[in-house]
Design a protein around this motif. Structure first.
Motif, PDB file in Angstrom:
ATOM      1  N   MET A  30      17.987  79.154  48.729  1.00 49.84           N
ATOM      2  CA  MET A  30      19.208  78.897  49.486  1.00 49.84           C
ATOM      3  C   MET A  30      19.809  80.198  50.025  1.00 49.84           C
ATOM      4  N   TYR A  31      19.773  81.242  49.202  1.00 47.96           N
ATOM      5  CA  TYR A  31      20.386  82.517  49.589  1.00 47.96           C
ATOM      6  C   TYR A  31      19.620  83.182  50.735  1.00 47.96           C
ATOM      7  N   TYR A  32      18.274  83.116  50.688  1.00 50.57           N
ATOM      8  CA  TYR A  32      17.459  83.829  51.681  1.00 50.57           C
ATOM      9  C   TYR A  32      16.907  82.922  52.783  1.00 50.57           C
ATOM     10  N   ARG A  36      20.222  80.543  57.161  1.00 44.20           N
ATOM     11  CA  ARG A  36      21.446  81.240  56.763  1.00 44.20           C
ATOM     12  C   ARG A  36      21.396  82.717  57.117  1.00 44.20           C
ATOM     13  N   ASN A  37      20.198  83.186  57.526  1.00 40.97           N
ATOM     14  CA  ASN A  37      20.028  84.606  57.856  1.00 40.97           C
ATOM     15  C   ASN A  37      19.252  84.763  59.162  1.00 40.97           C
ATOM     16  N   PRO A  38      19.764  84.231  60.249  1.00 42.14           N
ATOM     17  CA  PRO A  38      19.027  84.297  61.516  1.00 42.14           C
ATOM     18  C   PRO A  38      18.783  85.737  61.969  1.00 42.14           C
ATOM     19  N   ALA A  44      13.720  86.796  55.749  1.00 40.40           N
ATOM     20  CA  ALA A  44      12.593  85.907  56.042  1.00 40.40           C
ATOM     21  C   ALA A  44      11.399  86.251  55.153  1.00 40.40           C
ATOM     22  N   ALA A  45      11.126  87.553  54.988  1.00 39.88           N
ATOM     23  CA  ALA A  45      10.002  87.979  54.156  1.00 39.88           C
ATOM     24  C   ALA A  45      10.250  87.627  52.692  1.00 39.88           C
ATOM     25  N   HIS A  46      11.481  87.847  52.240  1.00 37.94           N
ATOM     26  CA  HIS A  46      11.796  87.537  50.847  1.00 37.94           C
ATOM     27  C   HIS A  46      11.747  86.039  50.602  1.00 37.94           C
ATOM     28  N   VAL A  50       9.645  84.144  47.745  1.00 33.15           N
ATOM     29  CA  VAL A  50      10.260  83.192  46.815  1.00 33.15           C
ATOM     30  C   VAL A  50       9.457  81.891  46.787  1.00 33.15           C
ATOM     31  N   GLN A  51       9.049  81.419  47.954  1.00 33.79           N
ATOM     32  CA  GLN A  51       8.237  80.201  48.010  1.00 33.79           C
ATOM     33  C   GLN A  51       6.896  80.394  47.312  1.00 33.79           C
ATOM     34  N   GLU A  52       6.288  81.545  47.539  1.00 30.70           N
ATOM     35  CA  GLU A  52       4.995  81.858  46.904  1.00 30.70           C
ATOM     36  C   GLU A  52       5.152  81.930  45.388  1.00 30.70           C
ATOM     37  N   ALA A  53       6.215  82.597  44.939  1.00 26.93           N
ATOM     38  CA  ALA A  53       6.449  82.738  43.502  1.00 26.93           C
ATOM     39  C   ALA A  53       6.627  81.372  42.847  1.00 26.93           C
TER      40      ALA A  53
END
Length: 218
Positions: A30-32, A36-38, A44-46, A50-53
């Motif tokens: 949600m944070y990254y 929310r961070n256009p 975007a990289a983080h 997060v998805q990979e982790a």
């Protein structure tokens, strides 16, 4: 290449359980999230990390491979990729199915991550299905279905029902495995019915006994 620290990416201690992993993933995603961070390349990289982790740590089999490889890297400074160098073949999928079955048998059935186990089974079924058209290994596929069905033993019917057609398709070359899978699902349906009606029946029996005791005491 230095392995990524998936626990650090999610901001949780190494060895955290399924609930902590899921909670941390939701918070970080949600944070990254790009919405929310256009225009923020770092976010975007983080977000991808997060998805990979979460994809690795929420899958018991992939998490086990990750922890083994992470430990090997720390001990020797080499070796990482949890199976990336192993080609995907019917035999490699069978070996993973055997490992998953063995892993599930070591878990506490009351505390295991059932959704994570189901995710592992789903992934291996998809891998086997992707190979079935290219490899004439019907007996290997049947054995894979056998071990995946065994790995599903602690799971409720709602999680294993979607796998039935895939398991039976994989097992088609071995009638004994097909029969085993059919018996497995019959047992799961019975188990589900017992679980559904057990509490109401117990309540009715208790009420009946109370009424009988009251009637006899008059």
């Amino acid at each position: 290449m230095t392995p990524k620290d998936y626990y650090a990416i999610l901001g949780i201690p190494a060895g955290s359980g399924p609930d902590a992993i899921k909670k941390a993933y939701r918070r970080q995603a949600m944070y990254y999230h790009p919405d929310r961070n256009p225009g923020d390349a770092y976010a975007a990289a983080h977000f991808r990390d997060v998805q990979e982790a979460y994809a690795v740590l929420s899958d018991p089999l992939r998490r086990e491979d990750y922890l083994l490889d992470r430990g090997l890297y720390r001990a020797t400074g080499a070796g990482f990729g949890f199976g990336a160098s192993v080609p995907l073949t019917p035999d490699s999928v069978l070996r993973q199915a055997v490992r998953l079955d063995e892993h599930v048998r070591t878990l506490n059935i009351y505390r295991m991550d059932r959704e994570g186990v189901a995710s592992s089974v789903s992934r291996l079924l998809a891998d086997a299905a992707s190979l079935s058209g290219s490899f004439a290994e019907p007996r290997v596929f049947a054995q894979t279905a056998h071990f995946l069905a065994r790995a599903c033993a602690p799971l409720p019917l709602r999680l294993v029902e979607p796998f039935r057609v895939s398991l039976e398709t994989l097992a088609a070359a071995d009638p004994s495995v097909v029969k085993e899978i059919s018996a497995f699902y019959d047992g799961k349906r019975h188990e589900s019915l017992v679980s559904r009606y057990q509490t109401p029946v117990l309540i009715l029996v208790t009420l009946a006994l109370c009424l009988l005791a009251w009637w006899l005491a008059r």
